[in-house]
Design a protein around this motif. Sequence first.
Motif, PDB file in Angstrom:
ATOM      1  N   UNK A  29      -8.620  24.092  -0.202  1.00 58.81           N
ATOM      2  CA  UNK A  29      -8.944  23.802   1.193  1.00 58.81           C
ATOM      3  C   UNK A  29     -10.376  23.296   1.298  1.00 58.81           C
ATOM      4  N   UNK A  30     -10.534  22.104   1.876  1.00 56.25           N
ATOM      5  CA  UNK A  30     -11.842  21.479   2.074  1.00 56.25           C
ATOM      6  C   UNK A  30     -12.091  21.355   3.563  1.00 56.25           C
ATOM      7  N   UNK A  31     -13.169  21.955   4.045  1.00 55.13           N
ATOM      8  CA  UNK A  31     -13.537  21.849   5.455  1.00 55.13           C
ATOM      9  C   UNK A  31     -14.774  20.967   5.564  1.00 55.13           C
ATOM     10  N   UNK A  32     -14.788  20.149   6.594  1.00 56.07           N
ATOM     11  CA  UNK A  32     -15.921  19.268   6.875  1.00 56.07           C
ATOM     12  C   UNK A  32     -16.408  19.598   8.276  1.00 56.07           C
ATOM     13  N   UNK A  50      -3.588  15.645   3.102  1.00 50.68           N
ATOM     14  CA  UNK A  50      -2.753  16.650   3.754  1.00 50.68           C
ATOM     15  C   UNK A  50      -3.663  17.485   4.654  1.00 50.68           C
ATOM     16  N   UNK A  51      -3.359  17.514   5.949  1.00 47.48           N
ATOM     17  CA  UNK A  51      -4.221  18.198   6.921  1.00 47.48           C
ATOM     18  C   UNK A  51      -3.921  19.687   7.005  1.00 47.48           C
ATOM     19  N   UNK A  52      -4.968  20.479   7.117  1.00 48.25           N
ATOM     20  CA  UNK A  52      -4.837  21.887   7.458  1.00 48.25           C
ATOM     21  C   UNK A  52      -4.957  22.021   8.971  1.00 48.25           C
ATOM     22  N   UNK A  88     -12.973  19.827  10.748  1.00 46.31           N
ATOM     23  CA  UNK A  88     -11.559  19.689  10.416  1.00 46.31           C
ATOM     24  C   UNK A  88     -11.395  20.133   8.967  1.00 46.31           C
ATOM     25  N   UNK A  89     -10.137  20.286   8.551  1.00 42.42           N
ATOM     26  CA  UNK A  89      -9.890  20.734   7.184  1.00 42.42           C
ATOM     27  C   UNK A  89      -8.700  19.998   6.590  1.00 42.42           C
ATOM     28  N   UNK A  90      -8.824  19.684   5.304  1.00 41.46           N
ATOM     29  CA  UNK A  90      -7.766  19.022   4.541  1.00 41.46           C
ATOM     30  C   UNK A  90      -7.567  19.778   3.228  1.00 41.46           C
ATOM     31  N   UNK A 125      -9.629  32.179  -2.487  1.00 45.78           N
ATOM     32  CA  UNK A 125      -9.393  32.964  -1.285  1.00 45.78           C
ATOM     33  C   UNK A 125     -10.195  32.495  -0.083  1.00 45.78           C
ATOM     34  N   UNK A 126     -10.759  31.324  -0.179  1.00 45.41           N
ATOM     35  CA  UNK A 126     -11.544  30.788   0.924  1.00 45.41           C
ATOM     36  C   UNK A 126     -11.410  29.287   0.967  1.00 45.41           C
ATOM     37  N   UNK A 127     -12.481  28.641   1.386  1.00 47.22           N
ATOM     38  CA  UNK A 127     -12.481  27.182   1.456  1.00 47.22           C
ATOM     39  C   UNK A 127     -13.822  26.676   0.953  1.00 47.22           C
ATOM     40  N   UNK A 128     -13.857  25.399   0.662  1.00 40.83           N
ATOM     41  CA  UNK A 128     -15.102  24.735   0.332  1.00 40.83           C
ATOM     42  C   UNK A 128     -15.556  24.022   1.597  1.00 40.83           C
ATOM     43  N   UNK A 129     -16.677  24.462   2.160  1.00 40.48           N
ATOM     44  CA  UNK A 129     -17.159  23.949   3.439  1.00 40.48           C
ATOM     45  C   UNK A 129     -18.292  22.969   3.167  1.00 40.48           C
ATOM     46  N   UNK A 130     -18.111  21.741   3.647  1.00 36.42           N
ATOM     47  CA  UNK A 130     -19.094  20.690   3.410  1.00 36.42           C
ATOM     48  C   UNK A 130     -19.708  20.290   4.751  1.00 36.42           C
TER      49      UNK A 130
END
Length: 122
Positions: free
Chosen positions: A113-116, A89-91, A104-106, A67-72
């Motif tokens: 969902x992975x956010x950087x 694949x881009x978010x 950004x997020x992919x 229900x969220x994202x992994x934020x790096x």
Amino acid sequence: MAKFQPIRPMMWTNELKETIAFYVNILGFTCGEYNEEWGWASLYKDNAEIMLAKPNEHTPFDKPTFTGSFYINVDNVEEIWEQLKDKCSLCYEIETFEWGMREFAVYDNNGYLLQFGQEVTI
């Protein structure tokens, strides 16, 4: 008082080998451990660590859900953006947000969902 250590998320996947390949070949992680019998792997890159596992029989699993994202947090988000923008694949594309993060997020190969992001001065 007990001290918390860095979080190492455990991400479930039915596609363990494909997911290892995504994180190693696309994101540049290293596979530190892999146990086919357990259906488990441990990956790392710099200070980031994740574990991958096939779901076990005790937990119903149809597809990856989170229900969220992994934020790096990274120290050069522009460099990582250039490395990933055509391979994932881009978010959403790279952008500087009013809260002081350029990010950004992919999506990974499972749909997680992975956010950087990198802190910036506005």
